[in-house]
Motif scaffolding. Sequence first.
Motif, PDB file in Angstrom:
ATOM      1  N   GLY A  21       0.698  -1.337  -0.016  1.00 32.98           N
ATOM      2  CA  GLY A  21       0.241  -0.069   0.012  1.00 32.98           C
ATOM      3  C   GLY A  21       0.619   1.526   0.365  1.00 32.98           C
ATOM      4  N   ASN A  22       2.183   1.303  -0.251  1.00 32.62           N
ATOM      5  CA  ASN A  22       2.729   1.960  -0.237  1.00 32.62           C
ATOM      6  C   ASN A  22       1.948   3.264  -1.883  1.00 32.62           C
ATOM      7  OD1 ASN A  22       4.514   1.924   1.673  1.00 32.62           O
ATOM      8  ND2 ASN A  22       5.985   0.585   0.425  1.00 32.62           N
ATOM      9  N   ILE A  23       3.097   4.067  -1.241  1.00 39.76           N
ATOM     10  CA  ILE A  23       2.790   5.821  -2.292  1.00 39.76           C
ATOM     11  C   ILE A  23       3.998   5.749  -3.628  1.00 39.76           C
ATOM     12  CG2 ILE A  23       1.978   7.502  -2.633  1.00 39.76           C
ATOM     13  CD1 ILE A  23       0.097   7.490  -0.265  1.00 39.76           C
ATOM     14  N   ILE A  24       3.865   6.065  -4.306  1.00 43.99           N
ATOM     15  CA  ILE A  24       4.885   5.937  -5.111  1.00 43.99           C
ATOM     16  C   ILE A  24       4.595   7.341  -5.457  1.00 43.99           C
ATOM     17  CG2 ILE A  24       6.581   6.080  -6.595  1.00 43.99           C
ATOM     18  CD1 ILE A  24       5.645   2.834  -6.890  1.00 43.99           C
ATOM     19  N   ALA A  25       5.672   8.691  -5.369  1.00 40.85           N
ATOM     20  CA  ALA A  25       5.365  10.583  -5.934  1.00 40.85           C
ATOM     21  C   ALA A  25       6.807  10.749  -6.599  1.00 40.85           C
ATOM     22  CB  ALA A  25       5.186  11.088  -4.675  1.00 40.85           C
ATOM     23  N   HIS A  26       6.214  11.252  -7.432  1.00 41.71           N
ATOM     24  CA  HIS A  26       7.440  12.585  -8.396  1.00 41.71           C
ATOM     25  C   HIS A  26       6.755  13.236  -7.859  1.00 41.71           C
ATOM     26  CE1 HIS A  26       9.876  12.795 -12.145  1.00 41.71           C
ATOM     27  NE2 HIS A  26       9.176  13.528 -12.224  1.00 41.71           N
ATOM     28  N   ALA A  28       7.706  16.744 -10.568  1.00 38.07           N
ATOM     29  CA  ALA A  28       8.858  17.015 -11.998  1.00 38.07           C
ATOM     30  C   ALA A  28       9.796  17.816 -11.870  1.00 38.07           C
ATOM     31  CB  ALA A  28       7.657  17.344 -12.820  1.00 38.07           C
ATOM     32  N   PRO A  29       9.626  19.233 -11.442  1.00 41.44           N
ATOM     33  CA  PRO A  29      10.582  19.989 -11.004  1.00 41.44           C
ATOM     34  C   PRO A  29      12.064  19.651 -10.718  1.00 41.44           C
ATOM     35  CG  PRO A  29       8.393  20.888 -10.341  1.00 41.44           C
ATOM     36  CD  PRO A  29       8.434  19.686 -10.171  1.00 41.44           C
ATOM     37  N   THR A  30      12.169  18.605  -9.714  1.00 47.82           N
ATOM     38  CA  THR A  30      13.176  17.775  -8.961  1.00 47.82           C
ATOM     39  C   THR A  30      13.577  16.627  -9.126  1.00 47.82           C
ATOM     40  OG1 THR A  30      12.566  17.431  -6.739  1.00 47.82           O
ATOM     41  CG2 THR A  30      12.678  19.161  -7.023  1.00 47.82           C
ATOM     42  N   ARG A  31      12.941  16.410 -10.578  1.00 50.23           N
ATOM     43  CA  ARG A  31      13.100  15.089 -10.728  1.00 50.23           C
ATOM     44  C   ARG A  31      13.264  14.019  -9.987  1.00 50.23           C
ATOM     45  NH1 ARG A  31      17.411  16.742 -13.738  1.00 50.23           N
ATOM     46  NH2 ARG A  31      18.282  13.956 -13.490  1.00 50.23           N
ATOM     47  N   ALA A  32      12.422  14.240  -8.341  1.00 48.38           N
ATOM     48  CA  ALA A  32      12.773  12.901  -6.996  1.00 48.38           C
ATOM     49  C   ALA A  32      11.482  12.532  -7.502  1.00 48.38           C
ATOM     50  CB  ALA A  32      12.655  14.712  -5.600  1.00 48.38           C
ATOM     51  N   LEU A  33      11.827  11.072  -7.175  1.00 51.57           N
ATOM     52  CA  LEU A  33      11.262   9.663  -7.027  1.00 51.57           C
ATOM     53  C   LEU A  33      11.502   9.349  -5.752  1.00 51.57           C
ATOM     54  CD1 LEU A  33       8.697   8.559  -9.280  1.00 51.57           C
ATOM     55  CD2 LEU A  33      10.885   7.059  -9.367  1.00 51.57           C
ATOM     56  N   ALA A  34       9.894   9.686  -4.888  1.00 46.25           N
ATOM     57  CA  ALA A  34      10.065   8.768  -3.384  1.00 46.25           C
ATOM     58  C   ALA A  34       8.318   7.924  -3.211  1.00 46.25           C
ATOM     59  CB  ALA A  34       9.389  10.420  -2.763  1.00 46.25           C
ATOM     60  N   VAL A  35       8.947   6.610  -2.069  1.00 43.49           N
ATOM     61  CA  VAL A  35       7.544   5.671  -1.939  1.00 43.49           C
ATOM     62  C   VAL A  35       7.696   6.285  -0.211  1.00 43.49           C
ATOM     63  CG1 VAL A  35       7.424   3.745  -1.836  1.00 43.49           C
ATOM     64  CG2 VAL A  35       9.289   4.249  -3.183  1.00 43.49           C
ATOM     65  N   LEU A  36       6.502   6.212  -0.395  1.00 44.15           N
ATOM     66  CA  LEU A  36       6.178   6.969   0.968  1.00 44.15           C
ATOM     67  C   LEU A  36       5.040   6.269   1.588  1.00 44.15           C
ATOM     68  CD1 LEU A  36       5.784   9.712  -0.979  1.00 44.15           C
ATOM     69  CD2 LEU A  36       6.697  11.094   1.417  1.00 44.15           C
ATOM     70  N   HIS A  41       5.563   8.439   5.422  1.00 40.76           N
ATOM     71  CA  HIS A  41       6.531   8.497   6.039  1.00 40.76           C
ATOM     72  C   HIS A  41       7.323   7.727   5.083  1.00 40.76           C
ATOM     73  CE1 HIS A  41       5.917   8.908  10.318  1.00 40.76           C
ATOM     74  NE2 HIS A  41       5.380   8.407   9.941  1.00 40.76           N
ATOM     75  N   LEU A  42       8.553   8.584   4.752  1.00 42.99           N
ATOM     76  CA  LEU A  42       9.569   8.208   3.931  1.00 42.99           C
ATOM     77  C   LEU A  42      10.092   7.367   3.430  1.00 42.99           C
ATOM     78  CD1 LEU A  42      11.009   9.642   1.291  1.00 42.99           C
ATOM     79  CD2 LEU A  42      12.521  10.718   2.710  1.00 42.99           C
ATOM     80  N   LYS A  43      10.168   6.227   3.065  1.00 37.59           N
ATOM     81  CA  LYS A  43      10.547   5.302   3.077  1.00 37.59           C
ATOM     82  C   LYS A  43      12.198   5.059   2.076  1.00 37.59           C
ATOM     83  CE  LYS A  43       7.310   1.935   4.106  1.00 37.59           C
ATOM     84  NZ  LYS A  43       6.436   0.282   4.027  1.00 37.59           N
ATOM     85  N   ALA A  44      12.012   5.466   0.713  1.00 37.69           N
ATOM     86  CA  ALA A  44      13.335   5.820   0.328  1.00 37.69           C
ATOM     87  C   ALA A  44      12.731   6.734  -0.990  1.00 37.69           C
ATOM     88  CB  ALA A  44      12.903   3.902  -1.046  1.00 37.69           C
ATOM     89  N   THR A  45      14.307   7.478  -2.006  1.00 38.20           N
ATOM     90  CA  THR A  45      14.200   8.439  -2.799  1.00 38.20           C
ATOM     91  C   THR A  45      15.450   7.731  -3.531  1.00 38.20           C
ATOM     92  OG1 THR A  45      15.503  10.102  -1.334  1.00 38.20           O
ATOM     93  CG2 THR A  45      13.528  10.468  -0.905  1.00 38.20           C
ATOM     94  N   THR A  46      15.291   8.572  -4.999  1.00 43.38           N
ATOM     95  CA  THR A  46      15.789   8.456  -5.864  1.00 43.38           C
ATOM     96  C   THR A  46      15.798   9.943  -7.072  1.00 43.38           C
ATOM     97  OG1 THR A  46      17.263   7.475  -7.114  1.00 43.38           O
ATOM     98  CG2 THR A  46      14.482   6.730  -7.163  1.00 43.38           C
ATOM     99  N   THR A  47      17.094  10.294  -7.726  1.00 43.85           N
ATOM    100  CA  THR A  47      16.539  11.297  -8.439  1.00 43.85           C
ATOM    101  C   THR A  47      16.437  10.612 -10.000  1.00 43.85           C
ATOM    102  OG1 THR A  47      17.567  12.755  -7.143  1.00 43.85           O
ATOM    103  CG2 THR A  47      17.558  13.229  -9.386  1.00 43.85           C
ATOM    104  N   CYS A  48      15.276  10.544 -10.406  1.00 39.82           N
ATOM    105  CA  CYS A  48      15.390  10.756 -12.514  1.00 39.82           C
ATOM    106  C   CYS A  48      15.887  10.562 -13.197  1.00 39.82           C
ATOM    107  CB  CYS A  48      13.952  10.721 -12.387  1.00 39.82           C
ATOM    108  SG  CYS A  48      12.792   9.903 -11.178  1.00 39.82           S
ATOM    109  N   GLU A  49      16.135   9.960 -14.146  1.00 40.61           N
ATOM    110  CA  GLU A  49      17.557  10.933 -14.957  1.00 40.61           C
ATOM    111  C   GLU A  49      16.581  11.925 -15.746  1.00 40.61           C
ATOM    112  OE1 GLU A  49      16.245   7.704 -15.124  1.00 40.61           O
ATOM    113  OE2 GLU A  49      18.160   7.152 -14.420  1.00 40.61           O
ATOM    114  N   THR A  78       9.815  -1.288  -6.129  1.00 35.24           N
ATOM    115  CA  THR A  78       8.678   0.128  -5.984  1.00 35.24           C
ATOM    116  C   THR A  78       9.136  -0.547  -4.287  1.00 35.24           C
ATOM    117  OG1 THR A  78       7.117  -2.364  -4.727  1.00 35.24           O
ATOM    118  CG2 THR A  78       6.963  -0.917  -7.858  1.00 35.24           C
ATOM    119  N   GLN A  79      10.206  -0.906  -4.095  1.00 34.78           N
ATOM    120  CA  GLN A  79      10.552  -0.837  -2.174  1.00 34.78           C
ATOM    121  C   GLN A  79      11.725   0.354  -2.179  1.00 34.78           C
ATOM    122  OE1 GLN A  79       7.883  -2.222   0.101  1.00 34.78           O
ATOM    123  NE2 GLN A  79       7.072  -2.342  -2.281  1.00 34.78           N
ATOM    124  N   ASP A  80      12.452  -0.132  -2.729  1.00 36.36           N
ATOM    125  CA  ASP A  80      13.846   0.794  -2.533  1.00 36.36           C
ATOM    126  C   ASP A  80      13.707   1.954  -3.988  1.00 36.36           C
ATOM    127  OD1 ASP A  80      14.539  -1.433  -4.420  1.00 36.36           O
ATOM    128  OD2 ASP A  80      15.938  -2.099  -3.252  1.00 36.36           O
TER     129      ASP A  80
END
Length: 140
Positions: A21-26, A28-36, A41-49, A78-80
Amino acid sequence: QTAADSGAYAVTMIAVENVFGNIIAHSAPTRALAVLSINGHLKATTTCEQELQFMQVSESGMVLISGGNAGLLTFRNTQDLTCIRTIDLSRHGAIRCMVVAPEQQDIILATGDGALHVVTDPEKRADTVANRLEETFIGM
């Protein structure tokens, strides 16, 4: 502290994975991708290419399929959010939209040059053919 509290994300796109049931959020301005978590609660983040134009979680809930302005079709855990595979379609321009066909064996996408492309998973295609053949010849 939640991601919303930190103000780090101006969310422009979301997807929900159906296993935990995690939410994945993008963003656009920062190209950030996060799993919440569902509680934010923030579980993982990365920066998209690239800035994403679409993202969709696979039926299994384990893979995030995304594409965007740089013409990259990316598959992530989807987890990390680790990258599993990237297919470079940049010679066709940005990936504008996509749909995953039933049984998840084909991805049909449109690119900036106006073309439609079909990306096929050969293993899933072979499994589907084998299953259909087995169904056809049972009882004969």
